[in-house]
Design a protein around this motif. Structure first.
Motif, short mmCIF file in Angstrom:
data_model
loop_
_atom_site.label_atom_id
_atom_site.label_comp_id
_atom_site.label_asym_id
_atom_site.label_seq_id
_atom_site.Cartn_x
_atom_site.Cartn_y
_atom_site.Cartn_z
N ASP A 218 0.84 -1.20 0.00
CA ASP A 218 0.00 0.00 0.00
C ASP A 218 0.87 1.25 0.00
O ASP A 218 2.07 1.19 0.25
CB ASP A 218 -1.05 -0.02 1.12
CG ASP A 218 -0.56 0.55 2.42
OD1 ASP A 218 0.66 0.50 2.66
OD2 ASP A 218 -1.38 1.04 3.20
N LYS A 220 1.03 4.86 1.61
CA LYS A 220 0.41 5.54 2.75
C LYS A 220 0.44 7.06 2.69
O LYS A 220 -0.41 7.72 3.27
CB LYS A 220 1.13 5.11 4.04
CG LYS A 220 0.78 3.71 4.49
CD LYS A 220 0.92 3.58 6.01
CE LYS A 220 0.41 2.24 6.49
NZ LYS A 220 1.36 1.14 6.27
N GLY A 232 -4.63 6.80 5.71
CA GLY A 232 -5.03 5.40 5.89
C GLY A 232 -4.51 4.53 4.75
O GLY A 232 -4.36 3.32 4.90
N PHE A 275 -2.73 -9.57 9.50
CA PHE A 275 -2.09 -8.68 8.53
C PHE A 275 -0.68 -8.45 9.05
O PHE A 275 -0.50 -7.90 10.13
CB PHE A 275 -2.95 -7.43 8.48
CG PHE A 275 -2.42 -6.18 7.81
CD1 PHE A 275 -1.08 -5.89 7.65
CD2 PHE A 275 -3.35 -5.25 7.36
CE1 PHE A 275 -0.66 -4.71 7.05
CE2 PHE A 275 -2.94 -4.06 6.77
CZ PHE A 275 -1.59 -3.80 6.62
N ASN A 291 -1.66 -6.36 12.25
CA ASN A 291 -3.02 -5.86 12.37
C ASN A 291 -3.90 -7.10 12.41
O ASN A 291 -3.55 -8.12 11.83
CB ASN A 291 -3.40 -4.97 11.19
CG ASN A 291 -2.60 -3.68 11.19
OD1 ASN A 291 -2.52 -2.99 12.20
ND2 ASN A 291 -1.96 -3.37 10.08
N ARG A 293 -6.84 -7.72 11.19
CA ARG A 293 -7.92 -7.51 10.22
C ARG A 293 -7.28 -7.41 8.84
O ARG A 293 -6.05 -7.39 8.73
CB ARG A 293 -8.60 -6.19 10.56
CG ARG A 293 -7.51 -5.10 10.66
CD ARG A 293 -7.98 -3.72 10.85
NE ARG A 293 -6.86 -2.84 11.09
CZ ARG A 293 -6.07 -2.33 10.16
NH1 ARG A 293 -6.27 -2.61 8.89
NH2 ARG A 293 -5.07 -1.53 10.47
N GLY A 295 -6.30 -5.20 5.45
CA GLY A 295 -5.90 -3.81 5.24
C GLY A 295 -6.89 -3.09 4.35
O GLY A 295 -7.64 -3.71 3.61
N PRO A 297 -6.40 0.17 1.80
CA PRO A 297 -7.02 -0.39 0.61
C PRO A 297 -6.38 -1.67 0.07
O PRO A 297 -6.57 -1.99 -1.11
CB PRO A 297 -6.83 0.73 -0.42
CG PRO A 297 -5.46 1.27 -0.09
CD PRO A 297 -5.32 1.12 1.40
N GLU A 298 -5.68 -2.45 0.91
CA GLU A 298 -5.12 -3.70 0.40
C GLU A 298 -6.22 -4.71 0.08
O GLU A 298 -6.12 -5.47 -0.89
CB GLU A 298 -4.15 -4.33 1.41
CG GLU A 298 -2.87 -3.53 1.63
CD GLU A 298 -2.97 -2.58 2.80
OE1 GLU A 298 -4.08 -2.03 3.03
OE2 GLU A 298 -1.96 -2.37 3.47
N1 GLY Z 1 -3.56 0.29 4.70
C1 GLY Z 1 -3.07 0.03 5.98
C2 GLY Z 1 -4.05 -0.44 6.95
O1 GLY Z 1 -5.13 -0.87 6.63
O2 GLY Z 1 -3.74 -0.41 8.13
#
Ligand code: GLY
Ligand code: AMP
Length: 424
Positions: A218, A220, A232, A275, A291, A293, A295, A297-298
């Motif tokens: 991504d 950022k 984000g 993630f 993370n 969850r 991502g 916009p991944e």
């Molecule tokens: N694009 C990074 C995130 O969702 O944290």
């Protein structure tokens, strides 16, 4: 099968798009969703943190699976809330319980976890106001730039990369003593700066086995050439060209496997997405962060490449038989360009009419910060739309998404025209 997606951004739009294609689906709900998700299912006006509201709705509609999009309800314990009640525990929740969600909810917890399981990561130390003076001395011994991180959730804003010792000391004080990020910065992690190129790897696990999903990268920063403030996420591509089998093998052996084994060992039940935010430092992967969850916009790039029935995998997670499930990925390359509001990531305008979405034919337009006002789609957030296309080459995918982002109109629209071009 009845599925409820929780969230309202571009990521949840991508979930809705993919899940709506499933032959196993009877009914799809999105809480609260956005005008884009309404194309794929039924939006229900319940806040992501209103667990009672979500529980009542799930019982009434006999929901089978809940897919939790954002981190906040997970860190607040939505999974525990459902699994601890007799009349709710039959509902499968895709997303970890509160204890494991600390992998994202607390940077200190996640760093300690990485150390316990010998997962390569930047060296670090954590401080509170009780050892503030020690923290200042520690800062003096660090190489520059140095990274300061608020321990808790800070909506993606809690990481500062300080180029000078003076800046680092001032920021450290603001975070710890002046609560720059509120409670989130009552503990601060000081971390070594890793120089390399970032990539994201996503894993879906049922707590026993796991599936590695397509890689993504991504973008950022708000400005072209990776300049300006952090956002984000302004765009993404999948797969990542430099994530070759050799690097992926190292990532799996040094990072993914020790994580899954570590969760089991520490009795942290985990059903959901992990993630891995990674830095490739001269061919060696380091874990920057977890993370809990997908991502954003991944997800838009990753999920749009999954060719097979995605519900098959979600079912595998909740039934804990993920090992027996399979999935297929399109060989095509995905590129996502995010259209944002004027002013984002600072104060931004809202309520402007959006035109010409229907003129986009060769990309998928995922809604993120949009709303419906008197029958018209208007802007309602910082990140407004994500435009994703799949093509045979990265160049073609980027050209398509960028051209289609240009076809949409609203006042003050901004998007990066250089997403992914560094990798061509
Ligand atoms: N694009 C990074 C995130 O969702 O944290
Ligand atoms: P995070 O909120 O942890 O995702 O951090 C935000 C961004 O800060 C990451 O995506 C990286 O670009 C950068 N970052 C975080 N930690 C480090 C580090 N140790 N070295 C270099 N960059 C970092």
């Amino acid at each position: 099968m009845k599925i409820l997606i929780i969230g309202s951004g571009g990521r949840e739009s991508a979930f809705a798009y993919k899940i709506a294609q499933s032959s196993q689906l009877d009914k799809l709900f999105i809480a609260p969703g956005n005008p884009g998700t309404a194309q794929y299912g039924t939006n229900v006006p319940i806040n992501v943190n209103d667990f009672d509201g979500l529980a009542d709705f799930s019982k009434k509609e006999a929901v089978d699976i809940i897919v939790v999009g954002p981190e906040e309800p997970l860190v607040r314990g939505i999974h525990d809330f459902f699994s601890s009640q007799e009349d709710l525990k039959h509902i499968g929740v895709v997303g970890p319980k509160k204890a494991a969600a600390q992998l994202e909810g607390s940077k200190d917890f996640s760093k300690q976890f990485m150390i316990r399981h010998k997962i390569p990561t930047a060296s670090f130390a954590s401080f509170t106001k009780d050892n503030y003076e020690e923290g200042l001395k520690f800062l003096e011994q660090q190489k520059l730039p140095v990274v300061l991180k608020a321990d808790g959730l800070a909506a993606g804003k809690g990481v500062l990369i300080c180029e000078t010792l003076e800046d680092a000391k001032t920021s450290f004080k603001e975070m710890l003593l002046n609560k720059k990020f509120g409670e989130a910065s009552s503990t601060v992690v000081i971390e070594e700066f890793l120089k390399g190129i970032e990539l994201s790897v996503f894993v879906l696990t049922d707590g026993h086995s796991y599936k590695i999903l397509p890689t993504a990268k991504d973008y950022k920063r708000i400005g072209e050439g990776d300049t300006g403030l952090n956002t984000g996420g302004m765009g993404s591509i999948s797969p990542v060209p430099f994530a070759d089998p050799n690097l992926m093998k190292k990532i799996e052996n040094q990072i993914i496997k020790p994580t899954i084994d570590g969760l089991k060992e520490e009795r942290l039940p985990y059903k959901g997405f992990i993630f891995f935010g990674l830095m490739n430092v001269d061919g060696d992967p380091y874990l920057i962060e977890y993370n809990v969850r997908m991502g954003d916009p991944e997800a838009q790039s990753v999920l749009s490449r999954i060719d097979s029935d995605f519900v098959e995998l979600l079912e595998g997670v909740v039934q804990e038989d993920l090992e027996t499930r399979t999935y297929t990925v399109s060989p095509k390359i995905a590129a996502t360009v995010v259209c944002v509001s004027a002013g984002y990531p600072g104060e931004y305008t809202k309520g402007d009419g959006i035109d010409n979405i229907e003129n986009v034919e060769d990309s998928i337009v995922f809604h993120a910060g949009t709303a419906e006002k008197e029958g018209e789609i208007v802007t309602a957030g910082g990140r407004v739309l994500a435009v994703t296309s799949l093509q045979n080459t990265l160049f073609e995918a980027l050209q398509q998404s960028t051209a289609d982002a240009g076809r949409i109109f609203y006042k003050g629209k901004n998007f990066r025209k250089d997403i992914g071009f560094d990798l061509i």
